[in-house]
Scaffold this motif. Sequence first.
Motif, PDB file in Angstrom:
ATOM      1  N   UNK A   1      28.057 -37.133  -1.552  1.00  0.00           N
ATOM      2  CA  UNK A   1      27.588 -38.522  -1.525  1.00  0.00           C
ATOM      3  C   UNK A   1      26.107 -38.645  -1.869  1.00  0.00           C
ATOM      4  N   UNK A   2      25.736 -39.819  -2.347  1.00  0.00           N
ATOM      5  CA  UNK A   2      24.337 -40.124  -2.577  1.00  0.00           C
ATOM      6  C   UNK A   2      23.746 -40.711  -1.297  1.00  0.00           C
ATOM      7  N   UNK A   3      22.588 -40.241  -0.899  1.00  0.00           N
ATOM      8  CA  UNK A   3      22.004 -40.645   0.382  1.00  0.00           C
ATOM      9  C   UNK A   3      21.789 -42.157   0.459  1.00  0.00           C
ATOM     10  N   UNK A   4      21.358 -42.758  -0.646  1.00  0.00           N
ATOM     11  CA  UNK A   4      21.087 -44.191  -0.654  1.00  0.00           C
ATOM     12  C   UNK A   4      22.213 -44.984  -1.317  1.00  0.00           C
ATOM     13  N   UNK A   5      23.310 -44.289  -1.649  1.00  0.00           N
ATOM     14  CA  UNK A   5      24.371 -44.964  -2.376  1.00  0.00           C
ATOM     15  C   UNK A   5      23.963 -45.165  -3.830  1.00  0.00           C
ATOM     16  N   UNK A   6      24.897 -45.625  -4.637  1.00  0.00           N
ATOM     17  CA  UNK A   6      24.613 -45.796  -6.063  1.00  0.00           C
ATOM     18  C   UNK A   6      23.627 -46.932  -6.302  1.00  0.00           C
ATOM     19  N   UNK A   7      23.798 -48.033  -5.610  1.00  0.00           N
ATOM     20  CA  UNK A   7      22.888 -49.156  -5.814  1.00  0.00           C
ATOM     21  C   UNK A   7      21.482 -48.800  -5.332  1.00  0.00           C
ATOM     22  N   UNK A   8      21.379 -48.171  -4.176  1.00  0.00           N
ATOM     23  CA  UNK A   8      20.078 -47.784  -3.654  1.00  0.00           C
ATOM     24  C   UNK A   8      19.376 -46.757  -4.540  1.00  0.00           C
ATOM     25  N   UNK A   9      20.153 -45.849  -5.118  1.00  0.00           N
ATOM     26  CA  UNK A   9      19.591 -44.860  -6.039  1.00  0.00           C
ATOM     27  C   UNK A   9      19.024 -45.547  -7.274  1.00  0.00           C
ATOM     28  N   UNK A  10      19.798 -46.470  -7.838  1.00  0.00           N
ATOM     29  CA  UNK A  10      19.330 -47.193  -9.024  1.00  0.00           C
ATOM     30  C   UNK A  10      18.073 -48.004  -8.708  1.00  0.00           C
TER      31      UNK A  10
END
Length: 299
Positions: free
Chosen positions: A145-154
């Motif tokens: 998983x991405x720590x900040x989620x996909x939206x948070x990463x973007x």
Amino acid sequence: MDATTVLTEPEWRARQRAHVDRVRQWTQPHRERALAKEKHPVHDFLFTYYSHRPGRLERWHPGLGVVLAGDADEFLDYRGYHRTDEGVTLDPAACTEPRVRTAEFYLALLSATASRPPRLNCFGLHEWAMVYRQTPEQVRHFGWPLRLGHQGTDELVEASNVRCGHFDAFRFFTPPARPRNTLQPTRESQVELEQPGCLHGNMDLYKVSYKMEPYVPSELVADCFELASRIRELDMKASPYDLSELGYQPVRIEDAAGRAEYARLQASFAEQAKPLRDSLITCCRAVLSWRSAHQPAVP
């Protein structure tokens, strides 16, 4: 440069065994994972991104300027060796023009890098730019998983000043991330842009060391691999992935404290890389001098 050190068979076999024992702490777990069809998002990188396979890393070379006495015929099976009256050593005739060009390129690259102060303000955003605007199925380490989620990463990429000058990291940026980088590095500009604070540039000392085999002693190759292994851990701790299940606590470059920690560790790795880079520069110069000294005389 002629061979200047003669190692007795007990001496070189002891060094050979010590090298194999040392690197098997990395090669054996990789082999076991491969047999079990398991992937490791941190450690596999050093055997998949880089072209040096475990068996080659385990192969010991004494380096330039060394003669192996005793029963060293096993080295005659490797490219670049020949037998002399004293024993087995590297053969100048096997140092072809492509090998000379490799040494010239790395001498230029390493020397230019060493001449610059480290830049410590990239904060590992290259890993974030590699997943920018990707779907879950597209990310390189699918399943983590991405720590900040996909939206948070973007959103973090969009709010940041991305400053990657390392071409071999930049080329893996997603297409929408590339215009956001303040630099547009190319292979042609690599010597101009490389700097000693770059994590990937310092990991690439391992690539330089094995590309210069068999002229670089394998102990130096192992030193470069060990440094690359430690740098890779920071690279992934600061990445957008949540690898806490594997015991990697994140370096949270999304906040000021995390960026400060990243810069501190980055500076430490730059210091650790310096003597290895200097040793590789010395090796490149020695190869070029040695090859030049053995060039046939022009009539």
